[in-house]
Scaffold this active site. Structure first.
Site, PDB file in Angstrom:
ATOM      1  CB  SER A  16      -0.909   0.027   1.237  1.00 48.76           C
ATOM      2  OG  SER A  16      -1.806  -1.063   1.237  1.00 48.76           O
ATOM      3  CG  HIS A  30      -5.510  -1.477   4.362  1.00 48.41           C
ATOM      4  ND1 HIS A  30      -6.150  -2.436   3.611  1.00 48.41           N
ATOM      5  CD2 HIS A  30      -4.916  -0.633   3.474  1.00 48.41           C
ATOM      6  CE1 HIS A  30      -5.947  -2.190   2.323  1.00 48.41           C
ATOM      7  NE2 HIS A  30      -5.202  -1.104   2.215  1.00 48.41           N
TER       8      HIS A  30
END
Length: 523
Positions: free
Chosen positions: A347, A464
């Site tokens: 990410s 997340h």
């Protein structure tokens, strides 16, 4: 090139360029450019006529909006809703703004009625226990409570709820509502009106209900899908832009997966989609995923690595469809490929460099203004001083970089290096070796310790973590693109979804803000 590839390429090339005008900032810009441009004229009289027509157009759309809210004749309602939506598309940005402010203010709830009902409610005498043996007087008292409560619930609903509900059941109405909210958000970014905020909050709540996981369809997107759908994947990819048809085909081919959430009312268009790479181990750079290494045989993969998740509708901002998408994709991949045991991400860290540069600039000015010594160990007595760099890092920065940049202290040196033109610091092995320890250490601090309202400051991290992931590892020079260097100095992070802990991690993060992380990263 086959027909599908040609269609995608042609449509992509025909996509209009960016415009900095108000109209271009609106999601409806491309739909109304022709209308607006068509109204332009070099003649003063024609301009006056165009202005009168624009005002009249707003009045007509306003009237159709009122009819759509107040009309009781169901048999002509679809025609009225179509007139309103078509009329809305024809308006320029300024008139859409006026119309939405009118909707927010004039079709809000009736507060006089609400106050009167509250006064009536407070004037009632509380009933007894409401047991089966309640006498007739108590039953009458309860009936009065139920009646006023029912009326109060009705009065607390704004009148624009009728418009939203009717549009939701109208063909194309759900898509139109998402565009409507995108325009509301665009207006709020410029003028934070309380009535418009309330309108946005109400519409967001409605959209969240209508777009519940039960109403969404999960579809694996492949190269065999229609060109119109693949074009949208190219256009909406928000993390790692798709450079050409070969890149697109690779992302949809062997060793790769792409899944999207669709809604029956918006056919052929994903609301959100996620891309995954099937790998042997956690990737440490985006190059491993996108370009450098050919995909391994899928039977040898043990890790499903999510490397991009993109929302396609600006009007659905703040509605967490990604949470449900990730969990459903994990369930589906586990079922189809039992040998996949690790589910993780590679990410971006979009807020890191902005946070770091702000810290370096403020502390550098503080040190200069208070005429502080050069080392952090001697500055600990200052009330506002913050130890950004370790003493050893400061010495290495000031000793090593005299030939590259100037600065009155180590933080200013680092600030000048990181803001150099074209990211010049990334082209020197010496600069990279000295900058790596502080950049990695400060990145870990940013991800694990910097909070906003008790949650992670970085919005990707917050996404997340609230979904139940843990922070596993940060990776040096994992994304050398201009975007990656600008956002995070090229650093990326692996979040891992441990299957047995997802719900526990999500719950602890929501309740206490606790961030689960690997031992290595904690150190």
């Amino acid at each position: 090139m086959n027909k599908k590839g040609l269609a995608i390429l042609m449509r992509t090339r025909m996509r209009p360029t960016n415009d900095s005008s108000h109209l271009a900032r609106s999601p409806l810009a491309n739909m109304v450019n022709q209308t607006v441009n068509g109204s332009q004229s070099s003649s003063g009289a024609q301009k006056l006529n165009a202005s009168s027509n624009t005002k009249r157009d707003l009045e007509v759309v306003s009237e159709s909006m009122h009819s759509a809210i107040s009309m009781s004749k169901i048999e002509v309602l679809d025609s009225v809703l179509s007139d309103f939506s078509e009329g809305y598309f024809s308006l320029c940005y300024e008139n859409r703004q006026k119309l939405l402010v009118q909707l927010a203010k004039e079709y809000d709830l009736n507060r006089t009625q609400v106050r009167d009902l509250i006064k009536q409610y407070l004037g009632l005498e509380l009933p007894g226990t409401g047991s089966d043996n309640a006498d007739s007087e108590e039953e009458a008292s309860l009936s009065a409570f139920y009646r006023i409560e029912r009326n109060l619930r009705h009065a607390l609903k704004p009148m624009y709820e009728v418009l939203f509900e009717r549009l939701n059941t109208h063909p194309g109405g759900l898509k139109f509502l998402s565009i409507l909210r995108a325009d509301i958000l665009s207006i709020l970014a410029e003028d934070n009106l309380a009535s418009l905020r309330a309108l946005d909050s109400y519409l967001k709540e409605k959209l969240s209900t209508w777009l519940s996981p039960a109403a969404l369809e999960l579809h694996q997107i492949t190269w065999d899908d229609p060109a119109s759908l693949l074009e949208k994947i190219v256009a909406y990819e928000a993390v790692h832009p798709i450079s050409n048809l070969i890149d697109l085909k690779r992302r949809l081919g062997v060793g790769r997966r792409c899944f999207g959430y669709f809604h029956p009312a918006i056919p052929g268009e994903p609301l959100i989609f996620i891309e995954a790479a099937l790998m042997k181990d956690l990737a440490q750079s985006v190059q491993e995923v996108l370009w450098d290494v050919p995909p391994i045989p899928e039977c040898e993969a043990t890790c499903a690595l999510f490397y991009s998740i993109s929302s396609t509708q600006p009007g659905l901002s703040g509605i967490n469809l990604g949470k449900f998408l990730i969990k459903r994709v994990i369930t589906l991949v586990r079922k189809d490929m039992p040998h996949i045991s690790t589910f993780a991400t590679l990410s971006p860290i979009p807020g890191y460099m902005q946070w770091l540069l702000s810290k370096l600039a403020s502390q550098s000015k503080l040190a200069e203004g208070e005429d502080m010594p050069n080392t952090s160990a001697d500055r600990s007595g200052s009330t506002f001083w913050e130890n950004i760099l370790e003493p050893e890092e400061e010495r290495e920065l000031t000793d090593a970089f005299g030939e590259f940049t100037t600065g009155k202290n180590s933080m200013e040196v680092m600030l000048n290096l990181l803001t150099s033109a074209n990211h010049e610091w990334t082209k020197s092995d010496k600069l990279l070796s000295v900058l790596k320890p502080p950049l990695m250490r400060l990145c870990a601090r940013y991800l694990l310790q910097e909070k906003k309202r008790g949650k992670a400051l970085d919005f990707v991290a917050n996404f997340h973590l609230q979904n139940g992931a843990m922070v596993e590892r940060i990776n040096w020079m994992a994304d050398r693109s201009d975007k990656g260097l600008h956002q995070s100095g090229g650093i990326m992070v692996n979040y891992v979804y441990r299957l047995g802990n997802i719900e526990d991690y999500s719950q602890s993060y929501f309740s206490t803000g606790h961030i689960h992380t690997s031992n290595e990263l904690s150190r």
